[in-house]
Design a protein around this motif. Structure first.
Motif, short mmCIF file in Angstrom:
data_model
loop_
_atom_site.label_atom_id
_atom_site.label_comp_id
_atom_site.label_asym_id
_atom_site.label_seq_id
_atom_site.Cartn_x
_atom_site.Cartn_y
_atom_site.Cartn_z
N ARG A 2 45.35 -31.31 -139.75
CA ARG A 2 45.84 -32.53 -139.20
C ARG A 2 45.33 -33.74 -138.72
O ARG A 2 44.26 -33.80 -138.16
N GLU A 39 46.25 -25.28 -139.09
CA GLU A 39 46.92 -25.26 -138.63
C GLU A 39 47.75 -24.41 -137.35
O GLU A 39 49.02 -24.94 -137.07
N ALA A 42 47.10 -28.53 -133.43
CA ALA A 42 46.55 -29.65 -134.21
C ALA A 42 46.43 -30.67 -133.11
O ALA A 42 47.50 -31.84 -133.12
N ASP A 44 45.55 -34.17 -131.28
CA ASP A 44 45.97 -35.55 -131.15
C ASP A 44 44.59 -36.30 -131.08
O ASP A 44 44.30 -36.51 -131.96
#
Lengths: 327, 169
Positions: A2, A39, A42, A44
């Protein structure tokens, strides 16, 4: 993988502040990036601490201070570690590969995640990855799983070799918190058992950053690390034993044991060490120590073999330690 | 995100997503396809390159974390016309079958021989403080992060032993 934002920390406080706000700290990244590719995690935001001044191995009043960013290969190659803490050098060299040891850091090694297959497989339930979803390892393939300290929610093992040796050496860890305060903690107090919250693995708070590991002055004793695994190199431990032992006048004057591959955390028990102190080494004594270690051991089916394997490995290591400790 | 990398003594400026691994940067952004993608999870060693002289798995590190670093790939070790000692030894000893793992094997062995020169012990070294020898068992242990699906291991070990002998002669 991600998408994420990438920050480079300018100071430990900077890294702590970012982590307190939810960023994930990255150093060597050999485990974290693998988890991100799958994943399983993930983030940010990643906050890169590799440019911080957290390296170096130095003698201090407290003992040998190892910066959190010292790589596994530099630590294993350090002459002081090889001479005074051989159990640690041996544990490091028994782990991973040359390439991985060049990247993996001291702090990151302590905080690496389990290699439970189901934790990595996002199509299966896992209470560690997705709290409340269940545990596919219980009743599944669990050859590599825990026989001690597990719960009905999680039976994953901690994969580190380094931490097992450090536990036997009674290491301390130095932590900088989100407020900039620094504290030290016995490594033994870092890890928590899964209970009903297997997603929670340590006592660290958001924003806590491990800055160093401190090894007490050398024990001067016989030190052994024995790792039993499915292939001769580059595999995680099924069972490992770290042993620091010394004899005085034929009696055990110093004993410190720690175990890998058996439990959700690097495993040790003060009672095991205490029951050997002042005793004359014997088969009967070592059997009693193994009985004590494994009194609450519970197999899960495919890992039942670990119970006799742990017994035999422990007893073999104790015999070798006594033989080498003879004057 | 912009990252400056020195690769095989040549300066490069990479403009890529933060997710770009060093391996993908080399292969897909900079056209250096000598470095191979095997497992992409740090298990096979096909992607081994040198960063500041040390061997690492380029699949398990982000390009953006290496701003300012010096990277050496198989293309930087030698050319078909001017092979490195190890490259020549792999050819002479037939240290491969399909060849896919070979760039990683050679990059890894290049750094491994430097580790031995620096006196680093391994898991199979009897004495942690002695200068390591270059026995087959030491080579096997030190190269365990590089898998060869064709199982050309005997010839790989021969090649590395030959190259080390040539170096020290």
């Amino acid at each position: 993988m991600r998408p994420f934002d990438y920050l480079r920390a300018a100071s430990p406080d900077d890294a702590s502040a970012a982590a307190a706000q939810g960023a994930t700290i990255i150093a060597g990244g050999t485990n974290l990036l693998d988890l991100m590719k799958h994943e399983v995690v993930a983030p940010d935001t990643l906050v890169d601490i590799t440019r911080l001044d957290l390296g170096g191995i130095e003698q201090t009043d407290q003992g040998l201070r190892i910066g959190a960013l010292v790589t596994n290969s530099d630590l294993a190659a350090d002459r002081t570690v090889r001479r005074d803490y051989p159990v640690l050098a041996r544990a490091l060299l028994a782990g991973a590969s040359g390439q991985l040891r060049n990247k993996a850091t001291t702090g990151g090694n302590l905080l690496q995640r389990t290699r439970c297959y189901y934790f990595y497989d996002t199509s299966t339930p896992c209470n560690k990855r997705d709290p409340g979803s269940g545990c596919a390892a219980i009743g599944g393939f669990n050859r590599i799983h825990a026989i001690l300290g597990a719960s009905n929610h999680c039976i994953a093992t901690h994969p580190s070799d380094m931490a097992v040796a450090m536990l036997a050496l009674r290491a301390l860890i130095e932590i900088t918190g989100a407020g900039g305060d620094t504290r030290t903690l016995p490594l033994d107090d870092l890890y928590v058992l899964p209970g009903d919250r297997p997603d929670r693995e340590t006592v660290l708070n958001p924003g806590d950053l491990i800055t160093a590991v401190i090894l007490p002055p050398p024990a001067g004793a016989t030190q052994i690390y024995r790792k039993v695994r499915d292939r001769a190199s580059y595999a995680f431990a099924l069972v490992s034993v770290a042993c620091v032992l010394d004899l005085q006048d034929g009696k055990i004057a110093q004993a410190s044991l720690a175990f890998g591959g058996l439990a959700p955390r690097p495993w040790s028990a003060k009672a095991l060490n205490d029951m050997m102190l002042g005793e004359t080494p014997s088969d009967a004594l070592f059997e009693r120590v193994a009985d004590h270690l494994l009194a609450k051991a519970k197999g899960q089916g495919s890992n039942d073999f670990k119970i006799p394997l742990a017994r035999r490995t422990l007893i073999a290591v104790l015999h070798e330690a006594v033989e080498r400790a003879q004057p | 995100m912009q990252t400056k990398l020195t690769i095989n003594a040549q300066a490069h400026t990479l403009e890529a997503d933060t997710r770009t691994t060093l391996l993908d940067a080399l292969r897909f952004h900079l056209g250096l396809t000598g470095t191979k993608k095997g497992c992409d999870h740090g298990q096979c060693g096909a992607c081994t390159v040198l960063i500041n002289g040390r061997r690492i798995n380029s699949c398990l590190t982000l390009a953006c974390m290496h701003d300012g670093d010096e990277i050496t790939t198989i293309e930087g070790l030698g050319t078909p016309e001017a092979m490195s000692t190890l490259q020549r030894a792999f050819v002479e000893q037939d240290g491969f079958q399909c060849g896919y793992c070979t760039p990683g094997q050679i990059c890894s062995a290049t750094a491994m021989l430097d580790e031995i020169k620096a006196g680093w012990p391994s898991h199979v070294s009897d004495d942690l403080l002695a200068d390591p020898d270059l026995s087959d068992i030491e080579i096997g242990e030190r190269m365990s992060g590089n898998l060869c699906r064709c199982s050309a291991y005997p010839n790989i070990v021969d090649a590395i032993r030959d190259a080390a002998g040539t170096d020290s002669a």
